[in-house]
Scaffold this motif. Structure first.
Motif, mmCIF file in Angstrom:
data_model
loop_
_atom_site.group_PDB
_atom_site.id
_atom_site.type_symbol
_atom_site.label_atom_id
_atom_site.label_comp_id
_atom_site.label_asym_id
_atom_site.label_seq_id
_atom_site.Cartn_x
_atom_site.Cartn_y
_atom_site.Cartn_z
ATOM 1 N N GLY A 184 47.888 28.983 49.284
ATOM 2 C CA GLY A 184 48.120 27.606 49.687
ATOM 3 C C GLY A 184 48.868 26.751 48.696
ATOM 4 O O GLY A 184 49.070 25.557 48.949
ATOM 5 N N LYS A 185 49.324 27.331 47.580
ATOM 6 C CA LYS A 185 50.042 26.519 46.585
ATOM 7 C C LYS A 185 51.349 26.013 47.175
ATOM 8 O O LYS A 185 52.071 26.755 47.840
ATOM 9 N N LEU A 186 51.670 24.752 46.925
ATOM 10 C CA LEU A 186 52.937 24.182 47.375
ATOM 11 C C LEU A 186 54.047 24.625 46.429
ATOM 12 O O LEU A 186 53.978 24.384 45.226
ATOM 13 N N ILE A 187 55.039 25.287 46.985
ATOM 14 C CA ILE A 187 56.091 25.893 46.159
ATOM 15 C C ILE A 187 57.464 25.455 46.658
ATOM 16 O O ILE A 187 57.735 25.487 47.857
ATOM 17 N N THR A 188 58.318 25.059 45.725
ATOM 18 C CA THR A 188 59.707 24.699 46.047
ATOM 19 C C THR A 188 60.642 25.576 45.237
ATOM 20 O O THR A 188 60.472 25.728 44.029
ATOM 21 N N GLY A 189 61.622 26.172 45.925
ATOM 22 C CA GLY A 189 62.587 27.022 45.262
ATOM 23 C C GLY A 189 63.924 26.333 45.068
ATOM 24 O O GLY A 189 64.158 25.220 45.551
ATOM 25 N N LYS A 190 64.806 27.011 44.347
ATOM 26 C CA LYS A 190 66.181 26.576 44.115
ATOM 27 C C LYS A 190 67.077 27.538 44.881
ATOM 28 O O LYS A 190 67.183 28.717 44.520
ATOM 29 N N GLN A 221 72.886 21.263 39.663
ATOM 30 C CA GLN A 221 72.936 20.408 40.839
ATOM 31 C C GLN A 221 73.487 21.131 42.066
ATOM 32 O O GLN A 221 73.371 20.634 43.190
ATOM 33 N N GLU A 222 74.084 22.282 41.886
ATOM 34 C CA GLU A 222 74.578 23.052 43.030
ATOM 35 C C GLU A 222 73.430 23.610 43.877
ATOM 36 O O GLU A 222 73.597 23.854 45.069
ATOM 37 N N LEU A 223 72.299 23.849 43.260
ATOM 38 C CA LEU A 223 71.194 24.515 43.942
ATOM 39 C C LEU A 223 70.472 23.557 44.881
ATOM 40 O O LEU A 223 70.124 22.440 44.513
ATOM 41 N N ARG A 224 70.250 24.016 46.094
ATOM 42 C CA ARG A 224 69.554 23.208 47.092
ATOM 43 C C ARG A 224 68.039 23.375 46.935
ATOM 44 O O ARG A 224 67.535 24.488 46.822
ATOM 45 N N ALA A 225 67.328 22.248 46.956
ATOM 46 C CA ALA A 225 65.866 22.326 46.951
ATOM 47 C C ALA A 225 65.403 22.902 48.279
ATOM 48 O O ALA A 225 65.884 22.504 49.343
ATOM 49 N N LEU A 226 64.480 23.854 48.227
ATOM 50 C CA LEU A 226 63.908 24.410 49.451
ATOM 51 C C LEU A 226 62.399 24.572 49.270
ATOM 52 O O LEU A 226 61.945 25.488 48.582
ATOM 53 N N PRO A 227 61.605 23.672 49.873
ATOM 54 C CA PRO A 227 60.152 23.830 49.827
ATOM 55 C C PRO A 227 59.750 25.015 50.715
ATOM 56 O O PRO A 227 59.586 24.866 51.923
ATOM 57 N N ILE A 228 59.617 26.192 50.117
ATOM 58 C CA ILE A 228 59.330 27.384 50.919
ATOM 59 C C ILE A 228 57.960 27.306 51.583
ATOM 60 O O ILE A 228 57.695 28.028 52.544
ATOM 61 N N SER A 229 57.122 26.411 51.116
ATOM 62 C CA SER A 229 55.816 26.218 51.768
ATOM 63 C C SER A 229 55.975 25.674 53.182
ATOM 64 O O SER A 229 55.032 25.728 53.976
ATOM 65 N N GLY A 230 57.152 25.143 53.503
ATOM 66 C CA GLY A 230 57.387 24.616 54.839
ATOM 67 C C GLY A 230 57.838 25.654 55.842
ATOM 68 O O GLY A 230 57.829 25.399 57.061
ATOM 69 N N ASN A 235 52.677 29.043 54.696
ATOM 70 C CA ASN A 235 51.556 28.265 54.162
ATOM 71 C C ASN A 235 50.654 27.928 55.345
ATOM 72 O O ASN A 235 51.144 27.451 56.373
ATOM 73 N N PRO A 236 49.356 28.184 55.231
ATOM 74 C CA PRO A 236 48.476 27.960 56.386
ATOM 75 C C PRO A 236 48.430 26.523 56.868
ATOM 76 O O PRO A 236 48.095 26.278 58.033
ATOM 77 N N ALA A 237 48.807 25.570 56.022
ATOM 78 C CA ALA A 237 48.734 24.159 56.416
ATOM 79 C C ALA A 237 49.925 23.720 57.252
ATOM 80 O O ALA A 237 49.885 22.647 57.863
ATOM 81 N N ALA A 245 55.038 15.454 56.687
ATOM 82 C CA ALA A 245 55.098 14.041 56.307
ATOM 83 C C ALA A 245 54.236 13.751 55.085
ATOM 84 O O ALA A 245 54.465 12.760 54.380
ATOM 85 N N GLU A 246 53.270 14.623 54.828
ATOM 86 C CA GLU A 246 52.267 14.315 53.816
ATOM 87 C C GLU A 246 52.346 15.150 52.550
ATOM 88 O O GLU A 246 52.006 14.669 51.466
ATOM 89 N N ALA A 247 52.761 16.412 52.657
ATOM 90 C CA ALA A 247 52.734 17.298 51.494
ATOM 91 C C ALA A 247 53.720 16.840 50.423
ATOM 92 O O ALA A 247 54.841 16.413 50.723
ATOM 93 N N GLU A 248 53.314 16.939 49.173
ATOM 94 C CA GLU A 248 54.106 16.422 48.062
ATOM 95 C C GLU A 248 55.425 17.154 47.862
ATOM 96 O O GLU A 248 56.355 16.617 47.246
ATOM 97 N N CYS A 249 55.524 18.380 48.355
ATOM 98 C CA CYS A 249 56.745 19.156 48.100
ATOM 99 C C CYS A 249 57.935 18.673 48.922
ATOM 100 O O CYS A 249 59.087 19.027 48.623
ATOM 101 N N PHE A 250 57.697 17.837 49.950
ATOM 102 C CA PHE A 250 58.786 17.389 50.820
ATOM 103 C C PHE A 250 59.318 16.041 50.337
ATOM 104 O O PHE A 250 58.859 14.983 50.758
#
Length: 266
Positions: A184-190, A221-230, A235-237, A245-250
């Motif tokens: 369930g960890k919120l993870i964002t990739g590059k 700055q070329e790398l796009r943020a991608l919250p893979i938890s979405g 991610n079970p949530a 709308a609520e998770a901090e990674c977005f």
């Protein structure tokens, strides 16, 4: 705060049944085992021209930069009983051309900068090496949603696209794989975006070639943020619209941020 992975004794093996770790089922026994494989085991059945060597004080006494040692001696320093270096080894084995391209670029930058300073390109290369995701997509509208950080539209409204292969993500960064050990960890990739046709089989080759020729990863700055938890199922949530709308990674798009054109499969 520095991430600390759970120990092998206590980590929840259930994470291996869900992405991104589910994509590593071929080495699932190594991940789930009670102990880390030795460097000899990591080298077994991998004849790519490089080898893993245990990082010891004796090894480091050569004074070589980590990347320089890989380039000059084909030796990948690997700490024993260490999740981070273990996943790095798995990525080397699976995505050898990509890792080799990153190493060649790093060594070229070290030749320019020395081993005490880091260029913008080195930062970009490292960010992708550690936290990289390659996203292959066949619909430019999805790219527009992504570039606008319209996370609900990208992940919730386009859930079917993630399920039918219109867009897919391949986690490359070993630090992301390490974080995925925590349920369930919120993870964002590059991420690097690749636009493909019906066959995306050459997407990895396309990325490796672009890294090698210096057309990408010249600036973080070329790398796009991608919250893979979405990503649906990652991610079970995220089976609720409220999650986006609520998770901090977005996070919203920062004013003035413009992403580069995606790569195209050659």
């Amino acid at each position: 705060m520095r991430f600390v992975a759970p120990s092998r004794e206590v980590f929840d093996r259930a994470v291996l049944r869900h992405p991104p770790l589910a994509a590593w089922n071929a080495v699932g026994d190594w991940i789930a085992a009670a102990r880390f494989p030795s460097v000899a085991e990591l080298n077994r059945d991998w004849d790519a021209g490089w080898r893993f060597v245990e990082q010891t004080p004796q090894l480091l006494a050569d004074g070589l930069h980590y990347e320089t040692r890989i380039h000059a001696r084909a030796e990948i320093a690997t700490r024993a009983d260490n999740w981070h270096d273990f996943f790095n080894a798995l990525v080397w084995r699976r995505f050898t051309p990509l890792k080799a391209a990153l190493n060649r670029r790093q060594v070229a930058e070290i030749a320019l900068m020395g081993d005490k300073q880091r260029s913008r390109a080195q930062c970009a290369l490292t960010h992708f090496d550690e936290g990289g995701v390659i996203v292959v997509l066949r619909d430019r509208e999805l790219l527009a949603r992504w570039d606008a950080h319209d996370w609900r539209a990208l992940f919730w409204e386009a859930r079917e696209a993630w399920c039918d292969g219109t867009i897919r993500a391949e986690v490359f960064g070993h630090a992301l794989l390490e974080m995925a050990l925590v349920p369930g960890k919120l993870i964002t990739g590059k991420a690097i975006a690749v636009v493909a046709g019906p066959d995306d089989g050459d997407a990895m080759t396309t990325v490796a070639r672009a890294i090698d020729n210096g057309s990408i990863l010249t600036d973080p700055q070329e790398l796009r943020a991608l919250p893979i938890s979405g990503i649906p199922g990652w991610n079970p949530a995220n089976d609720s619209a409220a999650f986006y709308a609520e998770a901090e990674c977005f996070r919203p798009l920062r004013a003035g941020r413009i992403y580069p054109e995606p790569l195209r499969v050659a």
